[in-house]
Design a protein around this motif. Structure first.
Motif, PDB file in Angstrom:
ATOM      1  N   SER A   1       0.834  -1.196   0.000  1.00 26.40           N
ATOM      2  CA  SER A   1       0.000   0.000   0.000  1.00 26.40           C
ATOM      3  C   SER A   1       0.870   1.248   0.000  1.00 26.40           C
ATOM      4  N   GLY A   2       0.535   2.194  -0.883  1.00 27.63           N
ATOM      5  CA  GLY A   2       1.262   3.451  -0.937  1.00 27.63           C
ATOM      6  C   GLY A   2       2.583   3.402  -1.667  1.00 27.63           C
ATOM      7  N   CYS A   3       2.803   2.330  -2.434  1.00 30.00           N
ATOM      8  CA  CYS A   3       4.108   2.202  -3.101  1.00 30.00           C
ATOM      9  C   CYS A   3       4.178   2.936  -4.442  1.00 30.00           C
ATOM     10  N   GLY A   4       3.055   3.501  -4.892  1.00 30.40           N
ATOM     11  CA  GLY A   4       3.101   4.264  -6.140  1.00 30.40           C
ATOM     12  C   GLY A   4       2.454   3.582  -7.334  1.00 30.40           C
ATOM     13  N   LYS A   5       1.573   2.609  -7.085  1.00 28.12           N
ATOM     14  CA  LYS A   5       0.934   1.888  -8.197  1.00 28.12           C
ATOM     15  C   LYS A   5       0.071   2.826  -9.041  1.00 28.12           C
ATOM     16  N   SER A   6      -0.739   3.654  -8.386  1.00 29.67           N
ATOM     17  CA  SER A   6      -1.589   4.586  -9.132  1.00 29.67           C
ATOM     18  C   SER A   6      -0.762   5.660  -9.819  1.00 29.67           C
ATOM     19  N   THR A   7       0.331   6.069  -9.181  1.00 33.36           N
ATOM     20  CA  THR A   7       1.246   7.022  -9.814  1.00 33.36           C
ATOM     21  C   THR A   7       1.805   6.444 -11.105  1.00 33.36           C
ATOM     22  N   LEU A   8       2.118   5.152 -11.087  1.00 36.77           N
ATOM     23  CA  LEU A   8       2.625   4.494 -12.287  1.00 36.77           C
ATOM     24  C   LEU A   8       1.591   4.543 -13.408  1.00 36.77           C
ATOM     25  N   LEU A   9       0.330   4.308 -13.090  1.00 40.90           N
ATOM     26  CA  LEU A   9      -0.713   4.399 -14.124  1.00 40.90           C
ATOM     27  C   LEU A   9      -0.794   5.814 -14.689  1.00 40.90           C
ATOM     28  N   SER A  10      -0.676   6.816 -13.828  1.00 43.30           N
ATOM     29  CA  SER A  10      -0.714   8.201 -14.295  1.00 43.30           C
ATOM     30  C   SER A  10       0.442   8.502 -15.242  1.00 43.30           C
ATOM     31  N   LEU A  11       1.600   7.895 -14.994  1.00 39.60           N
ATOM     32  CA  LEU A  11       2.737   8.046 -15.896  1.00 39.60           C
ATOM     33  C   LEU A  11       2.475   7.342 -17.223  1.00 39.60           C
ATOM     34  N   LEU A  12       1.860   6.167 -17.156  1.00 32.80           N
ATOM     35  CA  LEU A  12       1.630   5.388 -18.379  1.00 32.80           C
ATOM     36  C   LEU A  12       0.669   6.085 -19.337  1.00 32.80           C
ATOM     37  N   CYS A  13      -0.273   6.851 -18.784  1.00 26.99           N
ATOM     38  CA  CYS A  13      -1.241   7.517 -19.669  1.00 26.99           C
ATOM     39  C   CYS A  13      -0.897   8.985 -19.905  1.00 26.99           C
ATOM     40  N   GLY A  14       0.241   9.441 -19.393  1.00 27.32           N
ATOM     41  CA  GLY A  14       0.685  10.789 -19.698  1.00 27.32           C
ATOM     42  C   GLY A  14       0.095  11.883 -18.842  1.00 27.32           C
ATOM     43  N   LEU A  15      -0.606  11.527 -17.746  1.00 26.86           N
ATOM     44  CA  LEU A  15      -1.140  12.570 -16.864  1.00 26.86           C
ATOM     45  C   LEU A  15      -0.021  13.298 -16.147  1.00 26.86           C
ATOM     46  N   ILE A  16       1.055  12.570 -15.841  1.00 30.21           N
ATOM     47  CA  ILE A  16       2.262  13.175 -15.289  1.00 30.21           C
ATOM     48  C   ILE A  16       3.454  12.652 -16.081  1.00 30.21           C
ATOM     49  N   LYS A  17       4.574  13.341 -15.986  1.00 32.59           N
ATOM     50  CA  LYS A  17       5.747  12.966 -16.776  1.00 32.59           C
ATOM     51  C   LYS A  17       6.837  12.404 -15.876  1.00 32.59           C
ATOM     52  N   PRO A  18       7.612  11.438 -16.381  1.00 29.34           N
ATOM     53  CA  PRO A  18       8.693  10.861 -15.582  1.00 29.34           C
ATOM     54  C   PRO A  18       9.760  11.897 -15.256  1.00 29.34           C
ATOM     55  N   GLU A  19      10.414  11.712 -14.116  1.00 32.71           N
ATOM     56  CA  GLU A  19      11.582  12.516 -13.787  1.00 32.71           C
ATOM     57  C   GLU A  19      12.718  12.154 -14.737  1.00 32.71           C
ATOM     58  N   SER A  20      12.824  10.864 -15.012  1.00 32.40           N
ATOM     59  CA  SER A  20      13.759  10.373 -16.033  1.00 32.40           C
ATOM     60  C   SER A  20      13.191   9.083 -16.597  1.00 32.40           C
ATOM     61  N   GLY A  21      13.728   8.656 -17.727  1.00 28.06           N
ATOM     62  CA  GLY A  21      13.136   7.529 -18.434  1.00 28.06           C
ATOM     63  C   GLY A  21      12.009   7.998 -19.337  1.00 28.06           C
ATOM     64  N   SER A  22      11.322   7.068 -19.957  1.00 30.93           N
ATOM     65  CA  SER A  22      10.282   7.444 -20.920  1.00 30.93           C
ATOM     66  C   SER A  22       9.219   6.354 -21.024  1.00 30.93           C
ATOM     67  N   VAL A  23       8.051   6.759 -21.489  1.00 31.42           N
ATOM     68  CA  VAL A  23       6.936   5.833 -21.719  1.00 31.42           C
ATOM     69  C   VAL A  23       6.535   5.938 -23.175  1.00 31.42           C
ATOM     70  N   PHE A  24       6.563   4.799 -23.872  1.00 33.69           N
ATOM     71  CA  PHE A  24       6.190   4.752 -25.281  1.00 33.69           C
ATOM     72  C   PHE A  24       4.864   4.016 -25.435  1.00 33.69           C
ATOM     73  N   PHE A  25       3.962   4.616 -26.197  1.00 36.27           N
ATOM     74  CA  PHE A  25       2.664   4.011 -26.490  1.00 36.27           C
ATOM     75  C   PHE A  25       2.545   3.856 -27.998  1.00 36.27           C
ATOM     76  N   LYS A  26       2.421   2.610 -28.437  1.00 34.51           N
ATOM     77  CA  LYS A  26       2.337   2.319 -29.869  1.00 34.51           C
ATOM     78  C   LYS A  26       3.524   2.924 -30.628  1.00 34.51           C
ATOM     79  N   GLY A  27       4.696   2.871 -30.023  1.00 32.71           N
ATOM     80  CA  GLY A  27       5.913   3.301 -30.703  1.00 32.71           C
ATOM     81  C   GLY A  27       6.238   4.773 -30.597  1.00 32.71           C
ATOM     82  N   ALA A  28       5.352   5.565 -29.957  1.00 34.04           N
ATOM     83  CA  ALA A  28       5.608   7.009 -29.808  1.00 34.04           C
ATOM     84  C   ALA A  28       5.529   7.388 -28.337  1.00 34.04           C
TER      85      ALA A  28
END
Length: 256
Positions: free
Chosen positions: A43-70
């Motif tokens: 609990s509280g480890c950042g699972k929902s934060t990870l989803l927000s990163l995956l859909c672009g609601l927030i941006k990573p501090e470093s690294g990147s998320v690609f959706f369908k190659g972009a």
């Protein structure tokens, strides 16, 4: 075939007036088209934060998320559907008008979409309640309505943020079985965040296990159930108990 989504060595830190808290550390995984991936962790480890990163609601501090190659951005995030813990159905709208809300906002209501909405309501047992108010539906029916609302937008990826946690246990079993089966039959790519290990195993093709803060990936467990088994029937197999125990050990490495 290119993965639907790639989380490429993502790091994220919470910034508050009290200081900085490292939330996600070097998160790296991919999800293939048509795959159902569950994410579990303390609990509280950042699972929902990870989803927000995956859909672009927030941006990573470093690294990147690609959706369908972009890179995930405002240009392609509309192709990602997000189903939350609460159904967010509006009481002043009928069930059908709630289901059409996403299309209405995007100005995509057509004769074809209205026919599709009726078809999905009939298919999932809501058509006779199309003119009812949300308060007249059971919790499970409300979640099916929320799923139909999301599916009508034809997302390439579904993100599910503990969508069954507000339901009582018996209803939760039935609804997770229903919705899991719907998603698999529609061959949608899906990522589920849940704190329920049984739910994660019964629904997931793979389970990503996160550690406590700062969350990293402790392990990724692939499941191999007979394809004809529904999520509910998976729970009665020996494989289910084996996978559950593997995840438990990943989450509790210091226990004997």
């Amino acid at each position: 075939m290119e993965p639907t989504i790639i989380c490429n060595h993502v790091n994220y830190t919470y910034h508050t007036l009290q200081g900085e808290t490292k939330a996600l550390h070097d998160i790296h995984f991919h999800v293939d088209e048509g795959e159902f991936v569950s994410i579990v962790g303390p609990s509280g480890c950042g699972k929902s934060t990870l989803l927000s990163l995956l859909c672009g609601l927030i941006k990573p501090e470093s690294g990147s998320v690609f959706f369908k190659g972009a890179l995930v951005s405002d240009r392609n995030r509309s192709r990602i559907g997000y189903m939350l813990q609460h159904d967010h159905l509006f009481e002043w709208r009928s069930v059908k008008k709630n289901i059409l809300l996403g299309l209405e906002i995007q100005k995509k209501i057509t004769e074809e979409s209205l026919i599709e909405a009726d078809h999905l309501m009939k298919l999932y047992g809501l058509y006779q309640f199309r003119n009812a108010k949300p308060s007249q539906l059971s919790g499970g029916m409300r979640q099916r309505a929320a799923l139909i609302r999301t599916l009508l937008l034809h997302p390439d990826l579904l993100l599910l943020d503990e969508p069954f946690s507000a339901l009582d246990y018996q209803t939760r079993l039935k609804v997770s079985d229903d919705i899991g089966s719907i998603i698999k039959k529609s061959k949608k790519t899906a990522i589920l965040v849940t704190h329920d290990l049984s739910e994660a195993v019964s629904l997931g093709d793979r389970i990503i296990v996160l550690s406590a803060l700062p969350a990293g990936i402790r392990g990724i467990i692939s499941t191999n159930f007979p394809k004809e088994l529904s999520p509910l029937k998976r729970r009665n197999t020996d494989e289910f108990h084996n996978y559950f125990n593997q995840i438990w050990k990943e989450l509790n490495p210091n226990e004997p």
